[in-house]
Design an enzyme around this catalytic site. Structure first.
Site, PDB file in Angstrom:
ATOM      1  N   ASP A   1      39.446  39.230  45.643  1.00 32.95           N
ATOM      2  CA  ASP A   1      40.053  38.327  44.656  1.00 32.95           C
ATOM      3  C   ASP A   1      40.014  36.879  45.154  1.00 32.95           C
ATOM      4  O   ASP A   1      40.345  36.602  46.308  1.00 32.95           O
ATOM      5  CB  ASP A   1      41.529  38.687  44.436  1.00 32.95           C
ATOM      6  CG  ASP A   1      41.750  40.128  44.023  1.00 32.95           C
ATOM      7  OD1 ASP A   1      40.984  40.998  44.453  1.00 32.95           O
ATOM      8  OD2 ASP A   1      42.719  40.381  43.285  1.00 32.95           O
TER       9      ASP A   1
ATOM     10  N   HIS B   1      41.119  34.377  42.569  1.00 33.46           N
ATOM     11  CA  HIS B   1      42.262  33.936  41.748  1.00 33.46           C
ATOM     12  C   HIS B   1      42.387  32.421  41.615  1.00 33.46           C
ATOM     13  O   HIS B   1      43.440  31.842  41.880  1.00 33.46           O
ATOM     14  CB  HIS B   1      43.562  34.505  42.314  1.00 33.46           C
ATOM     15  CG  HIS B   1      43.883  35.875  41.790  1.00 33.46           C
ATOM     16  ND1 HIS B   1      44.036  36.140  40.444  1.00 33.46           N
ATOM     17  CD2 HIS B   1      44.070  37.060  42.432  1.00 33.46           C
ATOM     18  CE1 HIS B   1      44.308  37.424  40.280  1.00 33.46           C
ATOM     19  NE2 HIS B   1      44.319  38.013  41.457  1.00 33.46           N
TER      20      HIS B   1
ATOM     21  N   ASP C   1      38.762  39.533  39.643  1.00 35.20           N
ATOM     22  CA  ASP C   1      39.901  38.614  39.711  1.00 35.20           C
ATOM     23  C   ASP C   1      39.475  37.245  40.243  1.00 35.20           C
ATOM     24  O   ASP C   1      39.999  36.729  41.228  1.00 35.20           O
ATOM     25  CB  ASP C   1      41.059  39.205  40.542  1.00 35.20           C
ATOM     26  CG  ASP C   1      41.862  40.238  39.769  1.00 35.20           C
ATOM     27  OD1 ASP C   1      41.390  40.676  38.691  1.00 35.20           O
ATOM     28  OD2 ASP C   1      42.949  40.627  40.222  1.00 35.20           O
TER      29      ASP C   1
ATOM     30  N   ASP D   1      42.932  33.215  36.998  1.00 38.23           N
ATOM     31  CA  ASP D   1      44.385  33.414  36.830  1.00 38.23           C
ATOM     32  C   ASP D   1      45.156  33.072  38.104  1.00 38.23           C
ATOM     33  O   ASP D   1      44.654  33.189  39.212  1.00 38.23           O
ATOM     34  CB  ASP D   1      44.736  34.845  36.398  1.00 38.23           C
ATOM     35  CG  ASP D   1      44.583  35.063  34.897  1.00 38.23           C
ATOM     36  OD1 ASP D   1      44.563  34.068  34.163  1.00 38.23           O
ATOM     37  OD2 ASP D   1      44.472  36.233  34.479  1.00 38.23           O
ATOM     38  N   ARG D   2      46.399  32.686  37.890  1.00 34.15           N
ATOM     39  CA  ARG D   2      47.352  32.302  38.945  1.00 34.15           C
ATOM     40  C   ARG D   2      46.966  30.972  39.586  1.00 34.15           C
ATOM     41  O   ARG D   2      47.684  30.011  39.468  1.00 34.15           O
ATOM     42  CB  ARG D   2      47.529  33.417  39.981  1.00 34.15           C
ATOM     43  CG  ARG D   2      48.207  34.648  39.379  1.00 34.15           C
ATOM     44  CD  ARG D   2      48.849  35.503  40.455  1.00 34.15           C
ATOM     45  NE  ARG D   2      49.574  36.624  39.878  1.00 34.15           N
ATOM     46  CZ  ARG D   2      50.873  36.648  39.614  1.00 34.15           C
ATOM     47  NH1 ARG D   2      51.600  35.584  39.864  1.00 34.15           N
ATOM     48  NH2 ARG D   2      51.447  37.709  39.096  1.00 34.15           N
TER      49      ARG D   2
ATOM     50  N   ASN E   1      40.979  43.405  36.936  1.00 39.52           N
ATOM     51  CA  ASN E   1      41.961  43.579  35.855  1.00 39.52           C
ATOM     52  C   ASN E   1      42.357  42.244  35.230  1.00 39.52           C
ATOM     53  O   ASN E   1      42.864  42.200  34.107  1.00 39.52           O
ATOM     54  CB  ASN E   1      43.207  44.329  36.358  1.00 39.52           C
ATOM     55  CG  ASN E   1      43.922  43.592  37.457  1.00 39.52           C
ATOM     56  OD1 ASN E   1      43.326  43.257  38.487  1.00 39.52           O
ATOM     57  ND2 ASN E   1      45.203  43.342  37.292  1.00 39.52           N
ATOM     58  N   HIS E   2      42.094  41.124  35.935  1.00 36.85           N
ATOM     59  CA  HIS E   2      42.432  39.806  35.366  1.00 36.85           C
ATOM     60  C   HIS E   2      41.317  39.217  34.516  1.00 36.85           C
ATOM     61  O   HIS E   2      41.502  38.149  33.937  1.00 36.85           O
ATOM     62  CB  HIS E   2      42.849  38.830  36.465  1.00 36.85           C
ATOM     63  CG  HIS E   2      44.303  38.952  36.809  1.00 36.85           C
ATOM     64  ND1 HIS E   2      45.275  38.184  36.223  1.00 36.85           N
ATOM     65  CD2 HIS E   2      44.949  39.793  37.645  1.00 36.85           C
ATOM     66  CE1 HIS E   2      46.466  38.528  36.699  1.00 36.85           C
ATOM     67  NE2 HIS E   2      46.288  39.509  37.563  1.00 36.85           N
TER      68      HIS E   2
ATOM     69  N   HIS F   1      36.908  47.028  41.890  1.00 38.58           N
ATOM     70  CA  HIS F   1      38.056  46.136  42.028  1.00 38.58           C
ATOM     71  C   HIS F   1      39.337  46.882  42.383  1.00 38.58           C
ATOM     72  O   HIS F   1      40.046  46.523  43.318  1.00 38.58           O
ATOM     73  CB  HIS F   1      38.272  45.327  40.744  1.00 38.58           C
ATOM     74  CG  HIS F   1      39.459  44.423  40.843  1.00 38.58           C
ATOM     75  ND1 HIS F   1      39.450  43.289  41.626  1.00 38.58           N
ATOM     76  CD2 HIS F   1      40.711  44.511  40.324  1.00 38.58           C
ATOM     77  CE1 HIS F   1      40.636  42.716  41.561  1.00 38.58           C
ATOM     78  NE2 HIS F   1      41.424  43.433  40.782  1.00 38.58           N
TER      79      HIS F   1
ATOM     80  N   ARG G   1      52.285  49.488  39.869  1.00 32.18           N
ATOM     81  CA  ARG G   1      52.064  48.387  38.923  1.00 32.18           C
ATOM     82  C   ARG G   1      52.446  48.766  37.489  1.00 32.18           C
ATOM     83  O   ARG G   1      52.501  47.906  36.622  1.00 32.18           O
ATOM     84  CB  ARG G   1      50.581  47.990  38.909  1.00 32.18           C
ATOM     85  CG  ARG G   1      50.069  47.494  40.234  1.00 32.18           C
ATOM     86  CD  ARG G   1      48.568  47.297  40.170  1.00 32.18           C
ATOM     87  NE  ARG G   1      48.013  47.036  41.484  1.00 32.18           N
ATOM     88  CZ  ARG G   1      47.852  45.832  42.019  1.00 32.18           C
ATOM     89  NH1 ARG G   1      48.228  44.767  41.353  1.00 32.18           N
ATOM     90  NH2 ARG G   1      47.336  45.692  43.224  1.00 32.18           N
TER      91      ARG G   1
ATOM     92  N   HIS H   1      42.072  43.695  44.818  1.00 32.70           N
ATOM     93  CA  HIS H   1      43.208  43.966  43.924  1.00 32.70           C
ATOM     94  C   HIS H   1      44.583  43.835  44.573  1.00 32.70           C
ATOM     95  O   HIS H   1      45.572  43.785  43.870  1.00 32.70           O
ATOM     96  CB  HIS H   1      43.017  45.391  43.360  1.00 32.70           C
ATOM     97  CG  HIS H   1      43.884  45.775  42.201  1.00 32.70           C
ATOM     98  ND1 HIS H   1      44.203  44.930  41.166  1.00 32.70           N
ATOM     99  CD2 HIS H   1      44.490  46.963  41.890  1.00 32.70           C
ATOM    100  CE1 HIS H   1      44.932  45.580  40.274  1.00 32.70           C
ATOM    101  NE2 HIS H   1      45.141  46.798  40.694  1.00 32.70           N
TER     102      HIS H   1
END
Length: 483
Positions: A227, A229, A256, A259-260, A288-289, A337, A385, A412
């Site tokens: 990731d 991110h 990923d 995001d964030r 997943n993002h 992922h 999660r 992840h």
């Protein structure tokens, strides 16, 4: 209350204070462990459960947070913080309607609390927006491709534009270096070139299978990153340490990308541009993002809207549905992922056949590839999660044996050292966003494999400075209130 119970309650309070200190120091795993010890000594204290729920939320373990907050509510139905913590976890999972019920309850318990009022209003707005979007949503089968409606060649570049330019159809390394430099100085790429990069990448990704086979010749190497991110400056640092992606120095970025972090657009355009420059220099897997529901909550949608336009929001959503779901290196290393499956016997051929051109479903193979996590216990368990599942070393071993593979590499999950080796050495988690969200203090890592042995050589690195733009700067307003 007997003497032992009194002593246990006193000891539990001492441990809770230690847990609070660990929490303040952003040591959330340690805090979870300590709150757990306090709960073992005095399981009827709702505060311990609610505090542990908050620590789970910080580690994005929203399923566990909901469970703990629910327990706090069962112990004390008038404890507003229990509903508050559960509502925040539901929000983070995108379950706005469930969150709304919890915040309504917080407001009933604390009618004069201005903070509760404010958060309830934000939540109500989010649910109204969701209902409106559901009402006007077009069925998948009737949707027209936004990409087919865009002709980047007809977009004029103003004479005063001094940023990076693509001459003709070809993305070159010179263009990339100029673009990356502009991004470093917080300048934007002209939308003509942004469209060109994203549309060209879409064409390449659409032609790929859901499971991609990668061949690394003897003596050559291959790098797998986890990731990123939206941490653009840390991405540049990876290239500084390990070289730019090229035919001789290929990479796989394992989902990923966005995001964030608040430089997600810069990250995705850079990765896509390298793909355009040399398709075999860089492979990209879906995380997943890379989905509408996550991008709406965690900042990518807001960032793209702010820096480019609504059309780009739709275009990225479409392109993310084209990303492959997993890769296999030299028939030996399976890279995905999230993780493995709720059933045994899943063959690589089944992954190859997944129709991935959609938003990720809430169950089934595609969901599990993107969302699952390893667990230390054998067998399978519920996901911390709230989506996917947890799987043990025996599940990993059987999957590898049934598919004649040696190793699972996945991402992840944030890890203190940037990586973790689990399941008797058969599974490695790699995470490439150091000091995740500017608060976790973790290292980042990537893995270099050299053929033919493909022995993992793990390289760790620390975070580098970035401009003063906070993570989640473009995230949904209500989510920022809880982070």
């Amino acid at each position: 209350m007997g003497e032992t119970a009194v002593l246990d309650a006193e000891r539990a309070e001492e441990i809770k204070l230690l847990a609070n200190e660990a929490f303040k120091a952003n040591k959330f795993s340690q805090a979870i462990e300590l709150y757990g010890q306090a709960i073992e000594l005095n399981g009827l204290n709702a505060v311990y459960w609610a505090n542990r729920a908050f620590a789970h939320t910080k580690l994005e373990e929203y399923g566990s947070a909901v469970q703990d907050a629910t327990k706090a509510i069962e112990i004390d139905p008038k404890y507003s913080k229990g509903y508050y913590r559960r509502g925040a976890a539901y929000l983070a999972m995108g379950k706005f309607k469930e969150a709304l019920k919890d915040f309504q309850q917080v407001k009933r318990i604390s009618p004069n609390d201005p903070d509760a009022t404010k958060k309830l209003k934000e939540c109500e707005k989010a649910v109204q927006k969701l209902r409106f979007e559901e009402a006007i949503a077009v069925h998948e089968s009737e949707k027209r491709s936004i990409a087919d409606a865009i002709d980047f060649r007809s977009i004029d570049v103003e004479p005063q534009y001094i940023g990076a330019r693509i001459e003709g159809e070809t993305v070159t390394l010179d263009f990339l270096k100029k673009m990356m430099d502009d991004f470093k100085n917080q300048k934007c790429l002209h939308k003509r070139y942004a469209y060109q990069i994203v549309l060209q990448t879409r064409e390449m990704l659409r032609a790929m299978p859901s499971l991609v086979d990668i061949t690394v010749s003897d003596g050559d190497h291959f790098t797998v990153c986890g990731d990123v991110h939206g941490q653009y400056f840390d991405l540049l640092n990876i290239f500084e340490i390990n070289g730019f992606p090229s035919q001789e120095n290929p990479y796989l970025f394992n989902g990923d990308f966005v995001d964030r972090g608040s430089f997600s657009l810069e990250v995705i355009l850079t990765l896509f541009a390298f793909k355009c420059m040399c398709p075999s220099a860089i492979y990209l897997a879906r995380g997943n993002h890379e989905s509408k529901s996550m991008n709406k909550i965690y900042g990518f949608e807001g960032e793209v809207r702010s820096k480019l336009s609504d059309t780009f929001v739709e275009l990225f959503a479409e392109v993310f549905c084209c990303l492959p779901l997993a890769h296999v290196i030299n028939n030996k290393v399976f890279v995905v992922h999230g993780g493995l499956f709720s059933v045994d016997g899943v063959k690589l051929s089944q992954i190859r056949e997944i129709d991935r051109f959609c938003e990720p479903p809430e169950e089934g193979l595609m969901c599990e590839l993107l969302w699952s996590d390893p667990q230390p216990q054998l067998g399978r368990g519920p996901s911390k999660r709230g989506v996917g599942l947890s799987f043990g070393a025996d599940v990993t071993k059987r999957f590898l044996q049934e598919n004649n593979l040696d190793l699972v590499v996945r991402s992840h999950e944030v890890k203190d050292e940037g990586y973790e080796i689990e399941h008797d050495g058969k599974l490695i988690t790699v995470f490439s966003a150091p000091n995740y969200c500017d608060q976790m203090g973790n290292k980042g890592a990537f893995i270099r494999f050299k053929a033919p042995e493909l022995k993992p050589d793990i390289v760790t690195f620390s975070a580098v400075p970035h401009p003063d733009v906070k993570p989640m700067a473009y995230a949904n307003n209500f989510l920022r209130m809880f982070s």
